[in-house]
Every structure is written in C-alpha cells, then in structure tokens.
Design an enzyme around this catalytic site. Structure first.
Site, mmCIF file in Angstrom:
data_model
loop_
_atom_site.group_PDB
_atom_site.id
_atom_site.type_symbol
_atom_site.label_atom_id
_atom_site.label_comp_id
_atom_site.label_asym_id
_atom_site.label_seq_id
_atom_site.Cartn_x
_atom_site.Cartn_y
_atom_site.Cartn_z
ATOM 1 N N LYS A 24 -10.948 -5.645 -4.805
ATOM 2 C CA LYS A 24 -9.706 -6.390 -5.067
ATOM 3 C C LYS A 24 -8.727 -6.231 -3.899
ATOM 4 C CE LYS A 24 -6.196 -4.509 -7.520
ATOM 5 N NZ LYS A 24 -4.924 -4.680 -6.811
ATOM 6 N N ASN A 25 -8.546 -5.005 -3.438
ATOM 7 C CA ASN A 25 -7.531 -4.776 -2.405
ATOM 8 C C ASN A 25 -7.961 -5.251 -1.019
ATOM 9 O OD1 ASN A 25 -5.873 -3.748 -4.322
ATOM 10 N ND2 ASN A 25 -5.969 -1.613 -3.651
ATOM 11 N N CYS A 118 8.078 -1.082 -10.509
ATOM 12 C CA CYS A 118 6.931 -1.378 -11.363
ATOM 13 C C CYS A 118 6.549 -0.134 -12.135
ATOM 14 C CB CYS A 118 5.760 -1.927 -10.561
ATOM 15 S SG CYS A 118 4.898 -0.692 -9.649
ATOM 16 N N ASP A 307 -5.251 5.745 -6.426
ATOM 17 C CA ASP A 307 -5.836 4.819 -7.401
ATOM 18 C C ASP A 307 -6.986 5.442 -8.203
ATOM 19 O OD1 ASP A 307 -4.032 2.916 -6.677
ATOM 20 O OD2 ASP A 307 -5.424 1.634 -5.586
ATOM 21 N N ARG A 399 -6.610 -7.397 -14.205
ATOM 22 C CA ARG A 399 -6.112 -7.674 -12.856
ATOM 23 C C ARG A 399 -7.080 -7.157 -11.807
ATOM 24 N NH1 ARG A 399 -1.269 -4.737 -11.592
ATOM 25 N NH2 ARG A 399 -2.116 -5.383 -9.602
HETATM 26 C C1 UD1 Z 1 -1.688 -0.386 -1.815
HETATM 27 C C2 UD1 Z 1 -2.721 -0.762 -2.841
HETATM 28 C C3 UD1 Z 1 -2.564 0.100 -4.095
HETATM 29 C C4 UD1 Z 1 -2.584 1.584 -3.734
HETATM 30 C C5 UD1 Z 1 -1.587 1.863 -2.618
HETATM 31 C C6 UD1 Z 1 -1.678 3.293 -2.102
HETATM 32 C C7 UD1 Z 1 -3.114 -3.095 -2.365
HETATM 33 C C8 UD1 Z 1 -2.971 -4.511 -2.807
HETATM 34 N N1 UD1 Z 1 -2.552 -2.165 -3.154
HETATM 35 O O1 UD1 Z 1 -0.413 -0.663 -2.363
HETATM 36 O O2 UD1 Z 1 -3.650 -0.194 -4.976
HETATM 37 O O3 UD1 Z 1 -2.215 2.327 -4.868
HETATM 38 O O4 UD1 Z 1 -1.819 0.995 -1.493
HETATM 39 O O5 UD1 Z 1 -2.947 3.550 -1.654
HETATM 40 O O6 UD1 Z 1 -3.754 -2.822 -1.371
HETATM 41 N N2 UD1 Z 1 6.495 2.477 0.859
HETATM 42 C C9 UD1 Z 1 7.804 2.465 1.285
HETATM 43 N N3 UD1 Z 1 8.261 1.333 1.896
HETATM 44 C C10 UD1 Z 1 7.487 0.238 2.102
HETATM 45 C C11 UD1 Z 1 6.146 0.275 1.672
HETATM 46 C C12 UD1 Z 1 5.670 1.419 1.064
HETATM 47 O O7 UD1 Z 1 8.537 3.436 1.114
HETATM 48 O O8 UD1 Z 1 7.960 -0.745 2.669
HETATM 49 C C13 UD1 Z 1 5.960 3.685 0.191
HETATM 50 C C14 UD1 Z 1 5.528 3.425 -1.241
HETATM 51 O O9 UD1 Z 1 6.596 3.498 -2.151
HETATM 52 C C15 UD1 Z 1 4.517 4.533 -1.446
HETATM 53 C C16 UD1 Z 1 3.839 4.650 -0.072
HETATM 54 O O10 UD1 Z 1 4.774 4.073 0.853
HETATM 55 O O11 UD1 Z 1 5.186 5.737 -1.724
HETATM 56 C C17 UD1 Z 1 2.518 3.966 0.065
HETATM 57 O O12 UD1 Z 1 2.611 2.655 -0.454
HETATM 58 P P1 UD1 Z 1 1.743 1.460 0.118
HETATM 59 O O13 UD1 Z 1 0.595 1.984 0.898
HETATM 60 O O14 UD1 Z 1 2.642 0.488 0.797
HETATM 61 O O15 UD1 Z 1 1.211 0.792 -1.213
HETATM 62 P P2 UD1 Z 1 0.859 -0.723 -1.412
HETATM 63 O O16 UD1 Z 1 0.478 -1.321 -0.099
HETATM 64 O O17 UD1 Z 1 1.937 -1.402 -2.197
#
Ligand code: UD1
Length: 431
Positions: A24-25, A118, A307, A399
C-alpha cells in the site's frame, strides 16, 4: 459500518500458504507520480485496498484517466485540470498529501487540504512545506488548505530535521521537475521511498543516491511514461508472520521480499519463532509453543517499524514475562492497548511505553478498531481469544489489507464480515 467476527472454539494453529499483496505505501506514491508526466504509466501488483481507490478518485479529480483491471492500473494525466485536493479525500487518507509536490512541480499550483490530526497522534506536514519553500514555492494556509505556488521550482539543498517517509517522497517528486540540482539530506530509507525513486528513474528522472540518506536530483524538463511493479507489502507480510508465531502455526508466505523484513524477522526469532527461506520470495514461519518476552523500540527503517508495533503487542500478551514496547515515531499510537485489555491482556501505558505482562489468556469480546494497524492487531487477537471476537469499524482495515478475511479463511479461520447500519445497537446486544 462493517464488522469482522472471528469464532475461536479451539485455539487456531494456522497452517498453509498465503500470498502477500503489493505494498500500500509503495503504490500510493507511485500513483501520485503519474501527475509528473503527460504520458501513461502502467503499475502492476497493485493491492486492491480502499486507499488505492481513494488515491485514484483524487487523481481523477485532478485530471487523471485510469483503468484498474485485476491488479494493474493504467493511468495517464495528459493535463492537470484542477490543482485542488479536497478535504473529504485528504481526511479519508492522509497520504493524499503526496499530490502536493507533483502538483506544484508540474502545474505550478497546488491547493491541498491540511490533513489535521488523526487517531495515532499529531501528524504535522511542516517538513513537506519547509522543503517546498526551499525549492522556491510560495506557501500560504487559507481556510484549512495549503496553497502552494511556483512558476518553476528551483533546485536547493534541504536537510530534513527528522526522517519523514511521505515528506521525502513529496520532495523527491517535486525536485525531479525543478530547475537545477536538489540535494536532500537525512532522507527516509524505507523500501517504499527507494521503490518510488526507482520508478522515477524509469520515468527519466536523474537521481543519484537511491536508497541512501543523501539523494541528489538533477531536474529535467519533463518525464516519460513507463511500466512498474509494486514491491511486496512488508507490513502485511509481518502481520501474517505474527499470526503464525502467535498460533504455533506453520505458514508459508509467498511473494515477499525477505530483505525488507529483517527487523521483523529478528524480533520474531527472539520471540522463539523459526523463520526459514522457502524459496526466492517465500518465507516459512513456524511458531513456538513457548513465546519469549522482549523489548521493542520503534524506529525509522531499517529499525523496527511503527506499523508493526500493534501486531507485536498481541504476540507479547502471550509471551512469558514482561515486554516493553517504546513507540518513538507517533505520540498516541497505543489505542489498541485498551481494546486488548478488554480481551484480557495485562498492559500498562506509561507515556511512550507499553508494558505488557504475559502470558494472559484472551477471551473474545466486542472491540473497536481505531486505525489501520490497530485493526490488524485486533484480528490477530481474535485468533487466540476464546469464543467470539467482533471487531467494529473495520473500514480502517480495508484501507490497507487486501481481502484479509479471505486469506485467513483459506488458512482455516472461521471469520465473517457483518454489515450493520448501526453497530452501537448491535454492540448493546452482544456487549
Ligand atoms: C508513513 C507511512 C505510515 C508509517 C509512517 C512511519 C505512508 C503512506 N505512510 O507515514 O504507514 O506509519 O510513514 O513509518 O507511507 N513529521 C513531522 N513533520 C512532517 C512530517 C512528519 O514532524 O512534516 C513527523 C511525524 O509526526 C512522525 C515522524 O515525523 O513523528 C515520521 O512521520 P512520517 O515518516 O512523515 O510518516 P508518514 O509519511 O505520514
């Protein structure tokens, strides 16, 4: 609202073979990448999950034409007809943020709803926005929407303060069409990021450092179409591996990429499970009668994936001794613990730690799924909870897991999907 009900008369010992779907990711950013070219993309091994449907609906709103047949998507965005990703779609799927970079890069404008919080905690997108600003985008927040504009993005050097998966993906995609060179530092190393870079290279992008922390991208004027296969879903694979370890099972998983599963294999081995290669892309997981306690700390790849945290928590309820899970990625990702406690688990939450004492027998009850991986954890719990476990609000599960009940049924699990208009009333009956 739909529920899943699992009937467990005598403890299951899962035996047989299961085929793992595409990730999915990995498919979500691959689909978003279709916005970067006017030519057609063909994506194969697409998992048939709700998030893919949501992404396709979103891309269609932006101008894409697509056809999904079996597990292949043919998609083409001859012209971006609208730059706007509406709130109803972004709210349904946070990964909608992946259209932000491609839209600014190709169309010069993106209007994308802010995802908001979320079920697993605050999830800001500041790193995506700061990066795009460094590439020259002008960004404002208006009425809950991110409005990003740029005549043409300009290459820049950007160091992520923190590793972010979709943040890295957004900026890599944007940089492919920027003018000049972009250097991205402290990039996420997840296989899904690497897979996206490989797709972009096939589309004609000039990327150096694929799979590394520093990625260099030389922007090009346009990208071309190509054909691309989605990598196996390491989280779905991990979930079935835990299912086998939990039920003293003997499962063969086909269609997996063992090198993406190392952290999971390590932890399962410590728990007592035996994991063997059963072919190039197959693994055999044999569960042990005696599950050992251990501590787990979630971390960015190649560390232990957040995850998989919820699924391992179930396993630890059956381990002898005390296990501690430390969640370092998301700040509120323990909602499943309360549901496991309702089934009989002994879990105490202290800040970012879950302390699990076992083994505790679980008994079936009605529970509610709060997010995608929490749902998977409750399905696993249902396999060992005696009697009937009803998992409500399983739209989260849909999902990200393709046909999970059919895959479990094929392994001998008595599981059924129940459609109910109001599960609360139903809940009262079965409470
Ligand atoms: C992706 C995955 C999700 C997984 C997560 C962590 C997808 C579609 N989803 O989510 O399944 O759980 O990686 O492996 O690939 N953060 C910030 N600022 C930002 C972005 C992130 O502070 O602009 C923080 C987040 O709150 C979190 C950390 O960085 O604490 C990692 O998040 P991130 O890797 O961005 O998660 P997603 O990409 O949303």
């Amino acid at each position: 609202m739909e529920s899943l009900r699992i009937y467990t008369e005598t403890p299951y010992r899962l035996r047989g073979q299961v085929t793992i779907s595409g990730a999915k990711n990995a498919v979500l950013p691959a689909l978003a990448a279709s916005l970067l070219t006017a030519e057609p993309l063909q994506i194969t091994n697409v998992p048939l999950v709700k998030d893919v449907e949501t992404m396709l609906t979103l891309l269609q709103e932006l101008g894409a034409q697509y056809e999904l047949k079996k597990k292949t998507v043919n998609i083409q965005v001859k012209k971006i007809t609208s730059p706007q990703a509406p709130y109803k779609l972004v709210r349904a799927m946070r990964a909608s943020i992946l259209v932000l970079g491609p839209l600014v890069a190709r169309k010069g404008k993106a209007i994308v709803a802010l995802p908001g919080g979320c079920a697993i905690g605050t999830r800001p997108v500041d790193l995506h926005l700061n990066g795009l600003q460094k590439l020259g985008a002008h960004i404002t927040i208006e009425h809950g929407y991110i409005v990003a504009e740029a005549r043409r993005l300009q290459g820049a050097e950007i160091e992520f303060e923190k590793k972010t998966v979709t943040g890295t993906e957004n900026l890599v995609m944007a940089a492919c069409l920027a003018k000049g060179e972009t250097i991205l530092k402290n990039c996420a190393l997840e296989p899904e990021v690497t897979s996206l870079c490989e797709l972009l290279v096939r589309m004609g992008a000039k990327i150096d450092g694929v799979g590394e922390e520093t990625i260099r991208i030389k922007g090009v004027d346009e990208l071309n179409g190509t054909r691309f296969r989605i990598i196996p879903d390491r989280i779905e694979a991990g979930t079935f591996m835990v299912a086998s370890a939990l039920t003293t099972g003997d499962l063969i998983l086909n269609g997996v990429e063992p090198k993406h599963l190392e952290a999971i294999i390590d932890k399962l081995t410590i728990s007592g499970a035996k994991i063997e290669k059963a072919g190039h892309h197959s693994l055999r997981v044999i569960g042990s009668e005696e599950i050992k306690a251990q501590d787990i700390v979630t971390a960015p790849y190649p560390g232990f994936p957040t995850d998989m945290q919820a699924q391992f928590m179930v396993l630890m309820t059956q381990a002898r001794g005390t296990s501690i899970i430390t969640e370092t990625i998301f700040d509120r990702r323990f909602a499943h613990a309360n549901e496991l406690i309702r089934l009989g688990a002994n879990i105490e939450i202290q800040g970012d730690k879950a302390i699990i004492k076992g083994p505790t027998p679980l008994s079936g009850a009605e529970v509610v799924a709060t997010d995608l991986r929490a749902s998977a954890c409750l399905v696993l719990a249902g396999l060992i909870a005696t009697g009937q476990t009803t998992i409500n609000d399983i739209e989260h599960l849909d999902r990200g897991y393709e046909k999970i009940e059919e895959k479990l049924k094929a392994l001998g699990v008595k599981i059924e999907r129940i459609k109910n208009n109001n599960h609360n009333n139903n809940g009262a009956k079965h409470g």
